[in-house]
Design an enzyme around this catalytic site. Sequence first.
Site, PDB file in Angstrom:
ATOM      1  N   VAL A  99       0.856  -1.192   0.000  1.00 23.26           N
ATOM      2  CA  VAL A  99       0.000   0.000   0.000  1.00 23.26           C
ATOM      3  C   VAL A  99       0.892   1.242   0.000  1.00 23.26           C
ATOM      4  O   VAL A  99       1.797   1.372   0.824  1.00 23.26           O
ATOM      5  CB  VAL A  99      -0.929  -0.014   1.234  1.00 23.26           C
ATOM      6  CG1 VAL A  99      -1.729   1.274   1.317  1.00 23.26           C
ATOM      7  CG2 VAL A  99      -1.849  -1.225   1.174  1.00 23.26           C
ATOM      8  N   VAL A 140      -1.908  -4.435  10.575  1.00 27.60           N
ATOM      9  CA  VAL A 140      -0.550  -4.767  10.139  1.00 27.60           C
ATOM     10  C   VAL A 140       0.358  -5.153  11.306  1.00 27.60           C
ATOM     11  O   VAL A 140       1.573  -5.048  11.228  1.00 27.60           O
ATOM     12  CB  VAL A 140       0.068  -3.589   9.357  1.00 27.60           C
ATOM     13  CG1 VAL A 140      -0.653  -3.371   8.039  1.00 27.60           C
ATOM     14  CG2 VAL A 140       0.048  -2.303  10.196  1.00 27.60           C
ATOM     15  N   HIS A 171     -15.211 -42.568  19.371  1.00 26.44           N
ATOM     16  CA  HIS A 171     -15.812 -42.599  18.038  1.00 26.44           C
ATOM     17  C   HIS A 171     -17.297 -42.270  18.142  1.00 26.44           C
ATOM     18  O   HIS A 171     -17.955 -42.761  19.065  1.00 26.44           O
ATOM     19  CB  HIS A 171     -15.661 -44.002  17.440  1.00 26.44           C
ATOM     20  CG  HIS A 171     -16.370 -44.141  16.124  1.00 26.44           C
ATOM     21  ND1 HIS A 171     -15.885 -43.594  14.960  1.00 26.44           N
ATOM     22  CD2 HIS A 171     -17.551 -44.745  15.799  1.00 26.44           C
ATOM     23  CE1 HIS A 171     -16.724 -43.869  13.967  1.00 26.44           C
ATOM     24  NE2 HIS A 171     -17.740 -44.563  14.448  1.00 26.44           N
TER      25      HIS A 171
END
Length: 474
Positions: free
Chosen positions: A247, A279, A453
């Site tokens: 930018v 940022v 499971h």
Amino acid sequence: MEKYDVVVIGAGPGGYVAAIRCAQLGLKTACIESWINDEGKPALGGTCLNVGCIPSKALLDSSHHFHHIKHEVKDHGITTSGVTIDVNKMVSRKAKIVKMLTQGISGLFKKNKVEWIRGHAKLLSNSQIEINPVHDEHDEKSMIEAGHTIIATGSVPTKIPPASVDDKLVVDSTGALKFNEVPRRLGIIGAGVIGLELGSVWNRLGSEVIVLEALPDFLAVVDRQIASEAEKVLRNQGLDIRLGAKVTGTGSNNREVSINYEDSEGKQQITVDKLIVAVGRSPNTQGLGADECGLELDDRGFIVVDDNCKTNLENVYAIGDVVRGPMLAHKASEEGVAIAERIAGKASHMNYEVIPWVIYTWPEIAWVGKTEQQLKEEDIEYNSGSFPFMATGRARAMGETAGLIKILADNKTDRVLGIHIFGPSASELIAEAVLAMEFESSSEDIARTIHAHPTLSEAMHEAALGVDNRTIHI
Ligand code: FAD
Ligand code: NAD
């Protein structure tokens, strides 16, 4: 002058946890905090509770429900119509959660007899602290004395010259948690943790999201295989991620923001309704008096500490985002506990090699230990086993089939060196990986552990079997 055994500066997850642990250990403890919340009242909890982990996860959950109901439940035979989102209600739900949790810390302080001092702390020496009023203009400057001081002043969003935050159209992560409507076009600078999490929130609610990332690689710190899977899925969800985008400038009128950037194809321009600058974060030592009292900072502004969080000043420690290491709430809290115990003369433990990371996109990204690229760079020979969620019954039943778990283990000893997950509830699944690494398990230990499971954790079991090429279900 009031004297305390320990004074903690900052009540984020580093400071408030350190203060509670000190008080539990019988030390006379005060915690100084300068935060003023949106209602103009002093508040505990720091970045994490007020404008970080908690509010962002509240919005991630709300937006996940919205998106799921609108786009995904039809596969289950559920028909919906007229699904809408009331953004103001979503944001006020988040505010209520924040209020409840921050007030909860004040309750914990009372219960543990931690004195909460409202004000901004300045170090005058290694044992004297000045407190400047921040809330009530009638409060007066005061001074206290500390046997030990723990600095936990955290971090603030990093600013960049080409995109200055005006808190209207251009916001940082704090502003992005309180939009009062869904922006039609949302720009984000930085495809890091905040960019992807907050980008996901607004993308799910209907914004067109463009994420501009300066680096050429997506999520450069993440294991390459996991990052590449995540990139595909997030792009499919509609995040327009533009890599190698630098930018160069922004301009805004009252309605929209234009962003100029350069990528491999040259100069580009886009126009959005809102822009989030995400940022990175910078250490916060503003007004702390570091220069005056000789507290050493490094060239990026972090307080210099040794492995035990000791600063160069006697009996002064620093923890959390304001020192080296990952900027994570659980890292800050664990350092807080370790230092409190050390001050009280107990043994303490902080294992920097086994700190989990989670990025709360959906599917989630979570990892602990080393990535494959790090092992290669360090010339460590390893075996790898992986298993896709698609091949587990539970993920199929849930309709959450994207992603995988990967286990990396030492080639000679089989000790687990890293575990990487991209998938549903990775944030919860990573706990097993952290425990395995903390206990220095081998992949065989995980392979021989019975997993219930049908669960998502069966993918962990199968990935461990995979290290020895003996997966069952693939
Ligand atoms: P902070 O939480 O920043 O607290 C520091 C406190 O010190 C503040 O309250 C400040 O007011 C106070 N203070 C500063 N200077 C003074 C002074 N001189 N006198 C008195 N008080 C002072 N991390 C995670 O682990 N998981 C997540 O999901 C996550 N999500 C995040 C989302 C967002 C949007 C952001 C911005 C951050 C997120 N983080 C997350 C990072 C996390 O918030 C920080 O790592 C964590 O808050 C650091 O804790 P800390 O105690 O070091 O500092
Ligand atoms: P980050 O470091 O994760 O990501 C910042 C990104 O911005 C990087 O990819 C960087 O290359 C890019 N960048 C930097 N300058 C740029 C520029 N001029 N133009 C374009 N891209 C640029 O930082 P963040 O996302 O701001 O988050 C800060 C920290 O907060 C994180 O590192 C993390 O420690 C913490 N956090 C954690 C969580 C979590 O644990 N889930 C969530 C949010 C924040």
